[in-house]
Scaffold this motif. Structure first.
Motif, mmCIF file in Angstrom:
data_model
loop_
_atom_site.group_PDB
_atom_site.id
_atom_site.type_symbol
_atom_site.label_atom_id
_atom_site.label_comp_id
_atom_site.label_asym_id
_atom_site.label_seq_id
_atom_site.Cartn_x
_atom_site.Cartn_y
_atom_site.Cartn_z
ATOM 1 N N ASP A 161 0.830 -1.213 0.000
ATOM 2 C CA ASP A 161 0.000 0.000 0.000
ATOM 3 C C ASP A 161 0.863 1.261 0.000
ATOM 4 O OD1 ASP A 161 -2.509 -1.336 0.172
ATOM 5 O OD2 ASP A 161 -2.447 -1.346 2.364
ATOM 6 N N LYS A 177 2.177 1.955 -3.441
ATOM 7 C CA LYS A 177 1.091 2.418 -4.317
ATOM 8 C C LYS A 177 0.702 3.866 -3.985
ATOM 9 C CE LYS A 177 -1.075 -2.126 -5.275
ATOM 10 N NZ LYS A 177 -1.070 -2.121 -6.743
ATOM 11 N N MET A 178 0.552 4.171 -2.695
ATOM 12 C CA MET A 178 0.176 5.532 -2.279
ATOM 13 C C MET A 178 1.262 6.536 -2.637
ATOM 14 S SD MET A 178 -2.139 5.900 0.986
ATOM 15 C CE MET A 178 -3.368 6.758 0.023
ATOM 16 N N ASP A 220 1.090 7.236 -6.402
ATOM 17 C CA ASP A 220 -0.119 7.908 -6.893
ATOM 18 C C ASP A 220 -0.368 9.245 -6.202
ATOM 19 O OD1 ASP A 220 -2.487 8.074 -8.478
ATOM 20 O OD2 ASP A 220 -3.673 7.494 -6.728
ATOM 21 N N VAL A 235 9.168 -5.702 -4.649
ATOM 22 C CA VAL A 235 8.573 -6.386 -5.810
ATOM 23 C C VAL A 235 7.477 -5.506 -6.426
ATOM 24 C CG1 VAL A 235 7.166 -8.375 -6.497
ATOM 25 C CG2 VAL A 235 9.184 -8.719 -5.050
ATOM 26 N N GLU A 236 6.666 -4.873 -5.582
ATOM 27 C CA GLU A 236 5.615 -3.985 -6.098
ATOM 28 C C GLU A 236 6.232 -2.846 -6.916
ATOM 29 O OE1 GLU A 236 2.423 -4.334 -6.160
ATOM 30 O OE2 GLU A 236 1.829 -2.353 -6.887
ATOM 31 N N VAL A 256 6.943 -4.256 -10.213
ATOM 32 C CA VAL A 256 5.723 -4.340 -11.027
ATOM 33 C C VAL A 256 5.464 -2.992 -11.708
ATOM 34 C CG1 VAL A 256 3.207 -4.659 -10.943
ATOM 35 C CG2 VAL A 256 4.696 -6.174 -9.610
ATOM 36 N N GLU A 257 5.796 -1.918 -11.002
ATOM 37 C CA GLU A 257 5.617 -0.564 -11.541
ATOM 38 C C GLU A 257 6.743 -0.176 -12.512
ATOM 39 O OE1 GLU A 257 3.166 1.510 -11.265
ATOM 40 O OE2 GLU A 257 1.950 0.507 -9.741
ATOM 41 N N PRO A 313 16.985 -4.814 -15.819
ATOM 42 C CA PRO A 313 15.857 -4.885 -16.759
ATOM 43 C C PRO A 313 14.538 -4.750 -15.997
ATOM 44 C CG PRO A 313 16.953 -7.038 -16.526
ATOM 45 C CD PRO A 313 17.779 -6.048 -15.774
ATOM 46 N N VAL A 331 12.819 -6.924 -12.721
ATOM 47 C CA VAL A 331 13.783 -7.550 -11.811
ATOM 48 C C VAL A 331 14.097 -6.580 -10.678
ATOM 49 C CG1 VAL A 331 16.108 -8.529 -11.561
ATOM 50 C CG2 VAL A 331 14.812 -8.920 -13.661
ATOM 51 N N LYS A 353 12.096 -11.870 -9.566
ATOM 52 C CA LYS A 353 11.089 -11.423 -10.544
ATOM 53 C C LYS A 353 9.696 -11.836 -10.080
ATOM 54 C CE LYS A 353 11.528 -15.530 -13.425
ATOM 55 N NZ LYS A 353 11.737 -16.034 -14.781
ATOM 56 N N PHE A 354 8.677 -11.198 -10.638
ATOM 57 C CA PHE A 354 7.302 -11.460 -10.206
ATOM 58 C C PHE A 354 6.533 -12.276 -11.237
ATOM 59 C CE2 PHE A 354 7.749 -7.233 -11.994
ATOM 60 C CZ PHE A 354 6.877 -7.292 -13.071
ATOM 61 N N ILE A 390 -0.883 -10.597 -13.118
ATOM 62 C CA ILE A 390 -0.212 -10.132 -11.903
ATOM 63 C C ILE A 390 -1.057 -10.379 -10.646
ATOM 64 C CG2 ILE A 390 -1.119 -7.754 -12.064
ATOM 65 C CD1 ILE A 390 2.426 -8.827 -10.901
ATOM 66 N N ILE A 438 -0.189 -12.523 -7.473
ATOM 67 C CA ILE A 438 0.677 -12.082 -6.382
ATOM 68 C C ILE A 438 -0.101 -11.399 -5.248
ATOM 69 C CG2 ILE A 438 1.364 -9.722 -6.998
ATOM 70 C CD1 ILE A 438 4.275 -10.681 -6.872
ATOM 71 N N TYR A 439 -1.260 -10.813 -5.587
ATOM 72 C CA TYR A 439 -2.098 -10.144 -4.579
ATOM 73 C C TYR A 439 -3.127 -11.106 -3.965
ATOM 74 C CZ TYR A 439 -0.460 -5.974 -7.088
ATOM 75 O OH TYR A 439 0.314 -5.013 -7.688
ATOM 76 N N GLN A 451 1.785 -16.460 -17.245
ATOM 77 C CA GLN A 451 1.261 -15.274 -16.562
ATOM 78 C C GLN A 451 1.423 -14.053 -17.473
ATOM 79 O OE1 GLN A 451 3.031 -14.823 -12.595
ATOM 80 N NE2 GLN A 451 3.038 -12.604 -12.814
ATOM 81 N N LYS A 462 -0.632 -5.027 -15.242
ATOM 82 C CA LYS A 462 -0.570 -4.401 -13.929
ATOM 83 C C LYS A 462 -1.802 -3.535 -13.686
ATOM 84 C CE LYS A 462 2.216 -0.768 -13.360
ATOM 85 N NZ LYS A 462 1.456 0.505 -13.390
ATOM 86 N N GLU A 465 -2.910 2.451 -10.476
ATOM 87 C CA GLU A 465 -3.601 2.916 -9.282
ATOM 88 C C GLU A 465 -4.151 4.328 -9.442
ATOM 89 O OE1 GLU A 465 -0.875 0.897 -8.776
ATOM 90 O OE2 GLU A 465 -2.274 -0.649 -8.075
ATOM 91 N N PHE A 485 -6.027 6.375 -6.351
ATOM 92 C CA PHE A 485 -6.706 6.366 -5.051
ATOM 93 C C PHE A 485 -7.846 7.375 -5.055
ATOM 94 C CE2 PHE A 485 -2.827 4.229 -3.888
ATOM 95 C CZ PHE A 485 -3.226 3.322 -2.918
ATOM 96 N N MET A 522 11.331 -17.346 -6.988
ATOM 97 C CA MET A 522 11.201 -16.074 -7.702
ATOM 98 C C MET A 522 12.538 -15.590 -8.273
ATOM 99 S SD MET A 522 8.473 -14.264 -5.078
ATOM 100 C CE MET A 522 8.019 -12.862 -6.132
ATOM 101 N N ALA A 581 15.322 -14.538 -10.613
ATOM 102 C CA ALA A 581 15.413 -14.156 -12.034
ATOM 103 C C ALA A 581 16.721 -14.715 -12.585
ATOM 104 C CB ALA A 581 15.333 -12.647 -12.176
#
Lengths: 254, 254
Positions: A76, A79-80, A83, A117-118, A121-122, A160, A163, A237-238, B105, B108-109, B185, B189, B192, B194, B240, B242
């Motif tokens: 969170d 993400k916050m 954003d 990891v998040e 993802v971004e 990359p 990763v 990696k995810f 994705i 993962i959540y 997968q 993504k 976000e 909020f 996980m 890489a």
């Protein structure tokens, strides 16, 4: 290179000594914004807050960085931050320094690593740092030079997309640390053993406990490196697809 | 083969229509024990409960299965089931049927998928099932025959240790489902955004919202399969590392 924008987070909470040390290190390297949980969030994995609300507030702490305390999980917080708080995409996200190792399977339970990891993802550069010492008053000074080195190398050699790095540091004096080793995630697990108790009203309840079972003696496993006195770096990696099993699965569903 | 022991869990809670449908399906196949959260746990990822206690109680619900309601996350449910509830290691762990897709994705959540992954960490056969319909009254009947087929095939063709299945089912009538497709997968993504509100005391708070951004048009991605009317099966692993980036990382830290 212009001064990088660095986001710092963790899972032990914004006041933990580990994150304050990490903030000190990155304050020398870039412009720093901290967005970290307002309470301990260990073991929260990749949890996000869907069914309740979130909030954050700016704190006034010592140092040139800006500090924001967030009510949510480590994921969170990332993400916050992206954003609602950061003026632009950060050049690097660092998470930690965690009080306790996040090597091997712990990467999946760890809020510290899930935040990194998040960020991956971004599409961001991200590193999670953990010290193999659960104590609140753990000695983070011993690892400082290594952490600075890894951060600078990452800024100079971007990874990359997709990763991120899982860095674990043994509980040793600086002079006893043998160096840095690139590793794979060791094959290890926790053997659970719930501690059963009875509450004053006669109802049973349980504490999660267990012991760590390392099943991986290989030279390039992160647990091995830590045992041998090295700092371990695992690229993470995810994409969790087990590509090596797709052919056989295709033969079953053809 | 003797009658298999099957553990059922989910993240929507033990009373959700999705898990009750899955229980109906596996009751025909084996001896069934349900250990599922006593409240909704969507988005809990691989969270575990470290800093507070857990409890469970047996419920008396219709059907031959045994039902246990647990106070923790989906991963806690799997851990408690194995250590405290099941008479022996189960032959299969099934999680779901989730109300809403867990493709790409979302693996993962997802609490549903994290429960399946945790079973994989324990060396067990495990499958997570999700239907692309968030509604509580979603029509799970359409997918029933496919789910039974996948469970039977998995019991007949055990997966290597460390691999579990992520099965996603499109929201279609049975006759419109084109078949089952083994997938990777998808690279996708959440973007976000909020939702900011102000509480009665003048303080800002936020709801996590966003839109789904699929960046992967490849034929073998799970999102593509779902869009084209197929049930997607992604083999998922919890290593996980890489590996493909280890050489380059070694050259940086040599």
């Amino acid at each position: 290179m212009k001064r990088p924008l660095i986001l710092v987070t963790n899972d032990d909470g914004i006041t933990a000594p580990g994150i304050r040390k990490l903030i000190n290190i990155v304050n020398e390297i870039g412009d720093v914004i901290v967005v970290a949980p307002n309470s301990p969030q260990s073991g929260k994995g990749h949890a996000i807050t869907i069914n309740s609300t979130l909030s954050f507030e700016e704190l006034n702490l010592d140092g040139p960085q800006k500090d924001f305390s967030c009510s949510g999980t480590p994921v969170d917080c990332v993400k916050m931050a992206l954003d609602k708080i950061l003026p632009r995409k950060p050049d690097l996200v660092v998470s930690g320094i965690n009080h306790g190792a996040n090597s091997s399977i712990n990467v999946i339970y760890s809020g510290t690593m899930s935040a990194a990891v998040e960020a991956g993802v971004e599409g961001l550069q991200a590193i999670g740092f953990s010290l193999s010492d659960l104590k609140w008053e753990a000695d983070f000074d011993q690892a400082e030079d290594f952490i600075r080195d890894i951060i600078l190398k990452t800024l100079e050699n971007p990874m990359p997309k997709g990763v991120v790095l899982n860095v674990n540091i043994p509980k040793l004096n600086k002079s006893d640390i043998k160096g840095i080793k690139v590793c794979k995630q060791a094959n290890a697990k926790w053997e659970e053993s719930f501690d059963e108790r009875t509450n004053p009203h006669g109802r049973k309840y349980y504490w999660l406990t267990g012991y760590f079972n390392n099943m991986d003696e290989s030279e390039d496993a992160d647990e091995t490196a830590l045992t041998n006195g090295f700092i371990s770096i695992v690229p993470v990696k995810f994409d969790m697809t087990a590509y090596e099993y797709m052919n056989e699965l295709n033969s079953i569903y053809k």
